[in-house]
Design an enzyme around this catalytic site. Structure first.
Site, PDB file in Angstrom:
ATOM      1  N   SER A 655       0.815  -1.219   0.000  1.00  0.00           N
ATOM      2  CA  SER A 655       0.000   0.000   0.000  1.00  0.00           C
ATOM      3  C   SER A 655       0.847   1.268   0.000  1.00  0.00           C
ATOM      4  O   SER A 655       0.306   2.363  -0.197  1.00  0.00           O
ATOM      5  CB  SER A 655      -0.936   0.013   1.212  1.00  0.00           C
ATOM      6  N   LYS A 698      -6.308   4.647   8.179  1.00  0.00           N
ATOM      7  CA  LYS A 698      -5.200   5.461   7.658  1.00  0.00           C
ATOM      8  C   LYS A 698      -5.595   6.926   7.566  1.00  0.00           C
ATOM      9  O   LYS A 698      -4.815   7.823   7.956  1.00  0.00           O
ATOM     10  CB  LYS A 698      -4.777   4.928   6.293  1.00  0.00           C
TER      11      LYS A 698
END
Length: 802
Positions: A655, A698
């Site tokens: 990611s 996140k």
């Protein structure tokens, strides 16, 4: 020119929940009885397995904990068990031919306890009868006759010798069962002193006479052992006949009562024979001294020898058993044999056989955790053997080592008719199937529990009804419409999807239970939305020390993260940490440096052995992207280092590859990147941005940092566009976005991300060239320059200029 993207609207950051629909559902509970919500695939598999009566159709329930596996399975089994017949009861009785092999016997429901009570009453009657029966006048008369016959034979033999002795002036003396002879003079018995004064010739004559008399005595009593043996045999037969006559009527009623059961009749027949010996051995006071009478537990001895050992019992009309074994050890599943110590040795009997889960579940269903079963290979092998042979395995694998040469049992095997349900994870299911070929034959049905439930109006309706039932029945409280909407949003957040609810319904019930705690603190019985929020914040506070410490390190400057300004070769990536049962996001600075060389793109994390396989793969793709994007007319040659700064643990996942590429291009072009924007996403070699996990955590991690330092309206986060459907953000972030203080961008390509980060057009390829002042144009020029430097072409161009 690449068009600059606009931030996402508030409506795209969380699913829309209709309060009107929630209110309608709450006012009109679901009309059908709800045992479970969703999981139609798993329910269908369970119904199929329960309907298949053939061997091998056991079930592996595949899914993670808190998905309601156990609840659904137990409800299904209990419902189905009501339509099955009550199983037989099983018990062990003594094998009088070989005590090492107890006999297994079955009875219908309720009969085992009745048989045990009947045997107990029989033993009490025997104890009441004996030893009193031996005091009966008829018995005593016959006993005296036997004794008299023996005494008459003995007296006759002694008398004959005594007459012969008197004829030869010798007296026969009998004292304390010892027979001897003494000389007589004038009818008077001589003492030892008087005998010594006799002359030698007379003494010698007496010696000769006494010696002959002793031989005659021996000859006369030579049949004495036979007389004693015959007398003892007659007495024993008398006792046997007395015991038989006394016990026969006691068993006759039992034999008539259980005339329809051959096994019980055989058992009673064995008792009829053995009880006689037991009476003679344990209930005959003539053979027991007064000192030992108090030490005898006659009732206990007879019970241990004759009473049945009931393993499982049921009541008439009971449903088939549904058993869950939480600790599937060998003994807990297959039963065990208990031992006691006697004079330093281990002893046992058929009464010490203890049932296992298979005995209790026989005729029904047994639920176990697959991981615990597989933890002991002997348990798994024994379970497979039992399922294949349709008999309950009972030879203990540790018996030889633990018991040694002590007395052990080999009980008759009990037929097995049970359906096994194993609860386990997805990974374990495929692992077992790969390594054990028999697994597919024995567990032919897979009940697969999904992680998510499709969010239809019907499912929301069922969700709301189940929550209301739980609140009313368990928590003794109720909820407002806004609180129910908040629970629905929590479930969406658990699933991380706009159109799916989480299958972890247990987490929803846990949350509403914790919210009731705060409701009671307010002396209320109505749970409102702010109580749900308090429960969420309370759990975050209890488990959030690590995330707060990391945020504090950034605030104090121990961890370098910038949230404003611009920098070359530096970008804020987003990571998510999973610690225990909590997950939280935190930003991480990713840096890149580029210089002339031929080392390629070096992943510092991989070189330091901190980067795992998937992360390393993401970094390797960067070279493919650079080559495909820029190096069509020259050889891609450069040296670059990429690192996640101040990271000292293992890193996995791709990611960060979008952020790493943006930092790398910034280092190549020397164009500064905005530090107000953090980003996450993976890429492929063609520059498409791909979805990642943990997108909500996140975003929230970077938002908390920006909020701590003060929102500037320039801060935001870049995410993959394919993750837009996964956004279920907190109301605080939604409010900040609505006020324009924070922004969330969804990108599909690397160029869109570069345009946002550098505020310069990425540049589109036309006629094989990128615009000179675009990001891609500058990157192409710089990479070409580095290639010329490394390959020496730059020196040749300088000479041409001269």
């Amino acid at each position: 020119m690449t068009k600059k993207l606009l931030p996402l609207s508030v409506s795209a950051l969380a699913p829309t929940i209709s309060l009107n629909h929630v209110q309608t559902c709450m006012n009109n509970p679901y009309p059908e009885t709800l045992t479970f919500i969703g999981q139609q695939r798993a329910q269908s598999a369970l119904d199929f397995s329960l309907g298949m009566e053939l061997p091998g159709y056991n079930v592996y329930v595949m899914g993670e904990a808190a998905h309601g596996r156990f609840t659904l399975v137990k409800d299904k089994l209990q419902l189905h068990s009501k339509g099955r017949p009550t199983p037989n009861e099983w018990l062990y009785v003594n094998n009088y031919d070989d005590h090492r092999e107890p006999i297994a016997m079955f009875l219908q429901a309720g009969q085992s306890k009745q048989l045990a009570d009947d045997i107990d009453s029989f033993i009490d009657e025997v104890l009441d009868t004996f030893p009193a029966a031996f005091d009966n006048p008829a018995y005593q008369r016959k006993k005296k006759k036997i004794d008299r016959e023996f005494n008459d034979a003995y007296d006759s033999a002694i008398t004959a010798v005594e007459i012969t002795a008197l004829e030869q002036s010798v007296a026969l003396i009998e004292e304390k069962s010892v027979v001897g002879f003494a000389p007589l003079i004038d009818g008077k018995q001589l003492s030892d002193a008087e005998f010594a004064e006799l002359d030698d010739e007379l003494r010698e004559q007496f010696y000769e006479v006494i010696e002959k008399l002793e031989d005659a005595l021996i000859e006369a009593l030579i049949e004495l052992p036979r007389w004693k043996r015959e007398s003892s045999e007659k007495l024993r037969n008398l006792k046997k006949s007395t015991a038989e006559l006394a016990t026969k009527p006691l068993l006759k009623d039992l034999e008539h009562k259980y005339a329809a059961h051959i096994g019980v009749l055989r058992y009673l027949k064995d008792i009829r024979v053995e009880i006689i010996d037991a009476v003679l051995e344990w209930l005959d006071d003539e053979d027991v001294s007064d000192e030992n009478k108090e030490d005898f537990d006659r009732k206990g001895m007879l019970t241990d020898f004759f009473a049945p050992n009931i393993l499982v019992e049921f009541k008439e009309g009971d449903a088939a058993p549904v058993v869950y074994e939480p600790n599937p050890t060998f003994g807990n599943i297959f039963g065990k044999i208990e031992y006691s110590t006697s004079q330093g040795s281990l002893i046992t009997s058929y009464r010490s056989i203890q049932p296992g889960a298979l005995h209790r579940a026989n005729g029904g269903y047994l639920i176990m955790d697959a991981e615990k079963v597989m933890a002991n290979p002997q348990v798994w092998d024994g379970l497979k053997l039992s399922l294949k042979t349709h008999q309950i395995k009972n030879d203990l694998p540790y018996q030889d080592s633990a018991v040694g040469s002590s007395f052990t049992l080999r009980p008759q095997l009990i037929p097995l008719d049970v359906k096994i349900i194993l609860l386990g994870s997805r990974e374990l299911y495929y692992t077992i199937g790969e390594y054990d070929e028999e697994f597919a034959e024995l567990f032919r049905v897979l009940a697969d529990f999904d992680y998510y439930l499709p969010s239809s109006d019907k499912l929301q309706y069922q969700f709301i009804t189940k929550v209301i039932e739980y609140c009313e029945q368990t928590l003794k409280c109720s909820l407002t419409e806004s609180a129910m909407a908040r629970l629905l949003k929590f479930s969406y957040r658990q699933a991380e999807h706009h159109n799916k609810l989480s299958a972890r319904f247990a987490d929803v019930l846990e949350l509403v239970a914790e919210a009731s705690f705060y409701t009671k603190q307010d002396n209320l019985t109505l749970i409102d939305a702010h109580h749900i929020d308090e429960a969420i914040e309370g759990k975050q506070y209890r488990t959030g020390q690590i995330s707060e410490n990391m945020l504090s390190d950034i605030k104090e400057g121990h961890t370098l993260i910038a949230t404003d300004g611009h920098a070359v070769g530096k970008v804020n990536g987003l990571t998510v940490l999973h610690i225990g049962d909590t997950s939280f996001g935190t930003p991480a600075r990713i840096t890149a440096t580029v210089y002339a060389g031929a080392d390629g793109v070096i992943d510092v994390e991989r070189e330091a052995e901190l980067g795992k396989a998937i992360h390393s793969k993401g970094v390797m793709l960067l070279t493919g992207y650079l080559g495909n994007k820029y190096a069509q007319q020259f050889s891609l040659t450069l040296s670059a280092n990429i690192a996640i700064e101040q990271s000292y643990g293992y890193i996995d996942g791709d990611s960060a590859s979008l952020a790493e590429l943006c930092a790398l291009i910034s280092a190549i072009t020397s164009l500064p990147i905005s530090q107000s924007i953090a980003l996450t996403g993976s890429i492929n070699q063609h520059g498409d941005v791909q979805a990642i996990g943990g997108v909500n955590e996140k975003i929230e991690g970077f938002f908390k940092l920006c909020k701590m330092r003060g929102l500037t309206s320039a801060q935001g986060v870049i995410i993959p566009k394919s993750n837009q459907v996964n956004l279920v953000l907190d109301d605080e972030i939604l409010n900040a976005v609505e006020l324009g203080k924070f922004h969330i961008y969804a990108v599909e390509t690397v160029d869109q991300a570069l345009n946002l980060l550098m505020d310069i057009a990425a540049g589109e390829l036309k006629y094989g060239q990128y615009p000179d002042n675009s990001v891609n144009g500058l990157a192409l020029a710089r990479l070409s320059e580095i290639a010329d430097i490394v390959n020496g072409d730059n020196d040749e161009k300088e000479h041409e200029k001269e």
